[in-house]
Motif scaffolding. Structure first.
Motif, mmCIF file in Angstrom:
data_model
loop_
_atom_site.group_PDB
_atom_site.id
_atom_site.type_symbol
_atom_site.label_atom_id
_atom_site.label_comp_id
_atom_site.label_asym_id
_atom_site.label_seq_id
_atom_site.Cartn_x
_atom_site.Cartn_y
_atom_site.Cartn_z
ATOM 1 N N GLN A 105 6.443 -30.842 -55.931
ATOM 2 C CA GLN A 105 6.645 -31.366 -57.281
ATOM 3 C C GLN A 105 7.168 -30.273 -58.213
ATOM 4 N N PHE A 106 6.718 -29.042 -57.997
ATOM 5 C CA PHE A 106 7.296 -27.925 -58.747
ATOM 6 C C PHE A 106 8.780 -27.779 -58.413
ATOM 7 N N VAL A 107 9.114 -27.978 -57.142
ATOM 8 C CA VAL A 107 10.527 -27.968 -56.739
ATOM 9 C C VAL A 107 11.298 -28.994 -57.563
ATOM 10 N N CYS A 108 10.733 -30.178 -57.651
ATOM 11 C CA CYS A 108 11.403 -31.260 -58.377
ATOM 12 C C CYS A 108 11.480 -30.968 -59.872
ATOM 13 N N PHE A 109 10.423 -30.386 -60.447
ATOM 14 C CA PHE A 109 10.451 -30.055 -61.871
ATOM 15 C C PHE A 109 11.591 -29.102 -62.190
ATOM 16 N N THR A 110 11.683 -28.014 -61.413
ATOM 17 C CA THR A 110 12.711 -27.017 -61.689
ATOM 18 C C THR A 110 14.096 -27.523 -61.305
ATOM 19 N N SER A 163 10.399 -16.829 -60.458
ATOM 20 C CA SER A 163 9.554 -17.959 -60.085
ATOM 21 C C SER A 163 10.362 -19.245 -60.026
ATOM 22 N N PHE A 164 11.277 -19.408 -60.988
ATOM 23 C CA PHE A 164 12.153 -20.584 -60.991
ATOM 24 C C PHE A 164 12.986 -20.624 -59.721
ATOM 25 N N ALA A 165 13.585 -19.478 -59.356
ATOM 26 C CA ALA A 165 14.440 -19.430 -58.174
ATOM 27 C C ALA A 165 13.642 -19.683 -56.899
ATOM 28 N N VAL A 166 12.409 -19.157 -56.828
ATOM 29 C CA VAL A 166 11.557 -19.404 -55.660
ATOM 30 C C VAL A 166 11.165 -20.876 -55.590
ATOM 31 N N SER A 167 10.888 -21.453 -56.750
ATOM 32 C CA SER A 167 10.430 -22.846 -56.766
ATOM 33 C C SER A 167 11.508 -23.803 -56.284
ATOM 34 N N MET A 195 15.069 -30.610 -61.352
ATOM 35 C CA MET A 195 15.467 -31.574 -62.380
ATOM 36 C C MET A 195 15.907 -30.862 -63.651
ATOM 37 N N GLN A 196 15.243 -29.755 -63.984
ATOM 38 C CA GLN A 196 15.673 -28.978 -65.150
ATOM 39 C C GLN A 196 17.100 -28.471 -64.942
ATOM 40 N N ALA A 197 17.365 -27.933 -63.749
ATOM 41 C CA ALA A 197 18.713 -27.458 -63.450
ATOM 42 C C ALA A 197 19.718 -28.611 -63.464
ATOM 43 N N LEU A 198 19.329 -29.759 -62.920
ATOM 44 C CA LEU A 198 20.214 -30.915 -62.877
ATOM 45 C C LEU A 198 20.532 -31.420 -64.278
ATOM 46 N N GLY A 199 19.512 -31.499 -65.142
ATOM 47 C CA GLY A 199 19.751 -31.940 -66.515
ATOM 48 C C GLY A 199 20.709 -31.017 -67.245
ATOM 49 N N ARG A 200 20.553 -29.694 -67.023
ATOM 50 C CA ARG A 200 21.465 -28.736 -67.662
ATOM 51 C C ARG A 200 22.870 -28.846 -67.087
ATOM 52 N N THR A 201 22.949 -29.198 -65.803
ATOM 53 C CA THR A 201 24.264 -29.392 -65.180
ATOM 54 C C THR A 201 24.979 -30.576 -65.799
ATOM 55 N N VAL A 202 24.261 -31.683 -65.950
ATOM 56 C CA VAL A 202 24.856 -32.864 -66.583
ATOM 57 C C VAL A 202 25.319 -32.517 -67.997
ATOM 58 N N PHE A 203 24.498 -31.778 -68.729
ATOM 59 C CA PHE A 203 24.879 -31.329 -70.079
ATOM 60 C C PHE A 203 26.147 -30.479 -70.034
ATOM 61 N N ALA A 204 26.186 -29.493 -69.109
ATOM 62 C CA ALA A 204 27.328 -28.579 -69.031
ATOM 63 C C ALA A 204 28.602 -29.318 -68.638
ATOM 64 N N PHE A 205 28.504 -30.215 -67.669
ATOM 65 C CA PHE A 205 29.677 -30.966 -67.252
ATOM 66 C C PHE A 205 30.169 -31.888 -68.372
ATOM 67 N N SER A 206 29.225 -32.441 -69.109
ATOM 68 C CA SER A 206 29.592 -33.381 -70.168
ATOM 69 C C SER A 206 30.282 -32.685 -71.332
ATOM 70 N N ARG A 207 29.899 -31.448 -71.647
ATOM 71 C CA ARG A 207 30.569 -30.782 -72.765
ATOM 72 C C ARG A 207 32.002 -30.406 -72.420
ATOM 73 N N GLU A 218 9.022 -22.792 -69.279
ATOM 74 C CA GLU A 218 8.932 -21.385 -68.870
ATOM 75 C C GLU A 218 7.491 -21.016 -68.542
ATOM 76 N N LYS A 219 6.536 -21.425 -69.375
ATOM 77 C CA LYS A 219 5.125 -21.117 -69.142
ATOM 78 C C LYS A 219 4.644 -21.728 -67.824
ATOM 79 N N MET A 220 5.045 -22.950 -67.561
ATOM 80 C CA MET A 220 4.618 -23.629 -66.349
ATOM 81 C C MET A 220 5.256 -22.989 -65.108
ATOM 82 N N THR A 221 6.538 -22.661 -65.212
ATOM 83 C CA THR A 221 7.261 -22.086 -64.081
ATOM 84 C C THR A 221 6.722 -20.721 -63.704
#
Length: 568
Positions: A367-372, A66-70, A374-386, A219-222
C-alpha cells in the motif's frame, strides 16, 4: 546626491518592484509568478525549463530515498510475483534471474538517474526529449514516450493494488480455518476474482484519499516507510530461517531447474523468471516526478534513485535465496488456494499467526508502494497536461489551493487504475498482462530518451553523472530493454489458450493506437512538445528579471545597482 532610503525601506522597495513577473517559453505561453516567493531551485525551474513552480519543496535526502525505495516495495512485490520464477524454472530461476536481470535493471536506473540530474522536472524522462532530440522530432517522440510512461504508471499502480487485494484476502482466508487433505491445508474461504477486484477498487480509492493530502503530510508519511520496510524484511528472513524445519540444501537452491511452463527448451522457459525482477525494479523515474517537491533535486533525486535501486537489487537477491531455502515443495505453493505462493510459504513455515502477520505486513508495504506510485502518477498527469498532452488538460493542471496538490489529476489517475483492473472480471489472464505491460511500457519510456542521448549527443550532464562509464551503461540499458521486452510479450504457459494468454501486447497495441489516433485527430495541430525555455520579462505591473537570473547572464541587476548606491 539624492537622499538615500534606509536599508529596510530599500528591501521593501525591492520586494515590491519584483512582484509578479511573467515567464514566456519558446512556444509563446506566458505565466505570471511572484518571484519573491521562489527559492533557487524554483528560479532554475522557471528559467531553464519554462514551468511555473507550484509545489512546496518538502522532500529531503531521507524522504527522497524512502520514496524511491517504496516504489519497488521489495518485500511485497517479491511476495506478489514469486509465482513467475517458480513456474518458469523453479529454485534456480528465482535466484539467478534476479541476479542477472537485476544488473540490467541497475543500468536502466543509473541511466535514468543521470538524466534526472540534468533535467529535474516532474515530467520525468518525457521532458528530456525536448533537450535530447532535434527540434523537428521532439513533438512526435515526446508524445509516444509520454503516453507509454502514463500507461506503465497506471498499470503499475493497478497491478500493485490488485496484489494488495490478494494479500488482504489471503490473510482473511488463513484466518477462516482449514481442513487438512492429503497433508495439504484447504482453507474454508477461498476468494473469488470478483471479490479480489472489489477489494482492489476500495484500496485504490483509499490510495486516492491519501494522495489528496498535502505534500507536507505525504513527506512525513513517506519518511517512516523505509525503516518499517527494512525491519519487516530482516525479521521475516530470520523467522523463516529459524522456524522452517525442512530447508533445502544449497545444491537445490542454486542449481535445481524445474519448469512447469510447457516451454522447451527449459533454458528458454527459465528466463521468464525475469518478470519478477523487472516488475519490482522499475518505475525508476517515479522520484523524478516529484523533483519539483524536492530541495536540490538535481543532486538528491538521482542519489535517491541509484541508492534505492542498489538496495533493492542486493536485498532482493538475498531475500529470494531465503525464500527458496524455506519454500518446501514448490508445486504445493503453486496449487495454494490463497492465490499467493509466498503467503502459503509463510503459513507453512511460521504457522497461522506468523503467516497472517507477515502477509499483513506485505499488504501494508505494497500500500505504501501504491501511495507513492499514485503520487508520482498524479504529478505525471499534471506535468503532461501543462504541455497539453492529455485531453481536457486545463482540468488536470488545477492545483487545489488548500493542499497545493493537483487533486483532479490524482482522481483521474485513481479512476483509470480501477478501470484497467476491471478486465479481470472477464479473464484472470488479463491481470497477468497488466503486470507484464508495466515493465515493458515503463522501460521503453526510459529507453527511448536514453537512446536519443546516445544517437544525437546533445546531452549536457547535471551534477550527478556517470562520467566515462555513461555510454556503456546507457547502451546496455537499451539492449537489455529490447531483449526482455520480447520475453514479456510471450505467453508464460504453453499451450497458449484464451485463459492463459499473455495480453500485454494487446494493452500495448491499444494504448499506442489511442495515442496515435489522438495525435492525428488533435495532437499534431497544437502539441509542440515539452516547454523548451522560459525567460523572465518585464511585466505590466512593474516586475523585472530576478537578480539571480541576471547574474547568470552576466548582467547587472537593479538590485546590484542599489547595493552599490547604498555602499556609496
Amino acid at each position: 546626491m539624492a537622499e538615500m532610503d534606509s536599508p529596510s525601506k530599500l528591501e521593501e522597495t525591492r520586494k515590491g518592484s519584483v512582484g509578479a513577473v511573467e515567464i514566456t517559453d519558446a512556444h509563446g505561453r506566458t505565466r505570471k509568478i511572484d518571484v519573491s516567493e521562489l527559492n533557487e531551485a524554483d528560479l532554475a525551474l522557471a528559467e531553464q525549463f519554462g514551468y511555473h513552480p507550484v509545489f512546496k519543496r518538502e522532500f529531503g535526502y531521507l524522504s527522497s530515498f524512502s520514496f524511491a525505495v517504496s516504489i519497488s516495495g521489495l518485500f511485497s512485490t517479491v511476495t506478489t510475483t514469486f509465482y513467475y520464477p517458480l513456474i518458469a524454472g523453479g529454485a534456480a530461476s528465482a535466484v539467478w534471474c534476479w541476479f542477472i536481470a537485476g544488473l540490467g535493471c541497475m543500468c536502466i536506473a543509473l541511466s535514468v538517474a543521470e538524466l534526472v540530474s540534468a533535467y529535474p522536472t516532474c515530467g520525468g524522462l518525457y521532458y528530456t526529449i525536448s533537450r535530447l532530440a532535434p527540434r523537428p522530432w521532439v513533438p512526435s517522440i515526446s508524445w509516444v514516450v509520454g503516453w507509454m510512461n502514463l500507461l506503465g504508471q497506471i498499470a503499475g499502480v493497478a497491478s500493485s493494488e490488485y496484489g494488495a487485494a490478494q494479500m488482504l484476502l489471503a490473510a482473511v482466508s488463513m484466518g477462516s480455518g482449514s481442513t487438512i487433505v492429503d497433508g495439504v491445508p484447504i482453507f474454508n474461504y477461498a476468494p473469488t476474482i470478483g471479490q479480489t477486484i472489489g477489494v482492489m477498487a476500495v484500496l485504490t480509492i483509499v490510495c486516492g484519499l491519501v494522495n489528496s493530502l498535502s505534500t507536507y503530510w505525504m513527506e512525513k508519511m513517506t519518511k517512516t516507510y523505509v525503516i518499517f520496510h527494512v525491519i519487516v524484511l530482516i525479521s521475516c528472513c530470520i523467522a523463516l530461517l529459524v522456524m522452517t524445519e525442512n530447508k533445502h540444501d544449497a545444491s537445490y537452491v542454486f542449481t535445481n531447474v524445474d519448469s512447469e511452463s510447457g516451454w522447451t527448451p527449459t533454458g528458454w522457459s527459465f528466463v521468464f523468471g525475469f518478470l519478477s525482477v523487472a516488475w519490482t525494479m522499475t518505475d525508476y523515474d517515479a522520484t523524478a516526478h516529484i523533483t519539483e517537491e524536492i530541495s536540490e533535486p538535481e543532486i538528491k533525486a538521482p542519489w535517491a534513485i541509484s541508492m534505492a535501486m542498489l538496495f533493492t537489487y542486493l536485498a532482493g537477491f538475498l531475500f529470494n535465496i531465503v525464500l527458496v531455502y524455506c519454500m518446501g515443495d514448490p508445486s504445493e505453493l503453486l496449487a495454494s488456494s490463497l492465490g499467493q505462493p509466498v503467503a502459503q510459504l509463510y503459513y507453512n513455515s511460521l504457522g497461522l499467526k506468523g503467516g497472517i502477520a507477515f502477509t499483513v505486513f506485505a499488504l501494508i508495504i505494497i500500500q505504501f508502494v501504491c501511495f507513492t506510485a499514485m503520487q508520482a502518477l498524479g504529478r505525471t498527469v499534471f506535468a503532461f497536461s501543462r504541455d497539453n498532452l492529455l485531453p481536457f488538460s486545463h482540468i488536470w493542471t488545477i492545483v487545489n489551493p488548500v493542499t497545493q496538490t493537483p487533486l483532479y489529476a490524482v482522481w483521474f489517475s485513481t479512476f483509470w487504475c480501477i478501470v484497467i483492473n476491471l478486465i479481470g472480471l472477464g479473464s484472470y489472464a488479463a491481470i497477468s498482462g497488466v503486470f507484464n505491460i508495466t515493465a515493458i511500457s515503463l522501460d521503453w519510456s526510459y529507453t527511448i530518451p536514453i537512446a536519443c542521448k546516445l544517437i544525437w549527443g546533445k546531452f549536457t550532464p547535471g551534477p550527478w553523472h556517470l562520467g566515462k562509464f555513461s555510454y556503456w551503461i546507457n547502451l546496455w540499458a537499451c539492449i537489455w530493454t529490447f531483449f526482455v521486452s520480447i520475453i514479456f510479450i510471450l505467453p508464460t504457459l504453453l499451450p497458449a489458450t484464451p485463459s492463459n494468454m499473455n495480453y500485454a501486447i494487446v494493452f500495448m497495441a491499444f494504448i499506442l493506437f489511442v495515442a496515435m489516433f489522438w495525435w492525428y485527430v488533435r495532437g499534431r495541430h497544437f502539441y509542440t512538445g515539452p516547454s523548451m525555455q522560459a525567460d523572465f520579462e518585464s511585466s505590466s505591473d512593474g516586475g523585472h528579471v530576478p537578480a539571480a537570473v541576471l547574474e547568470k547572464r552576466g548582467i547587472e541587476s537593479d538590485e546590484s545597482q542599489e547595493k552599490k548606491e547604498l555602499q556609496a
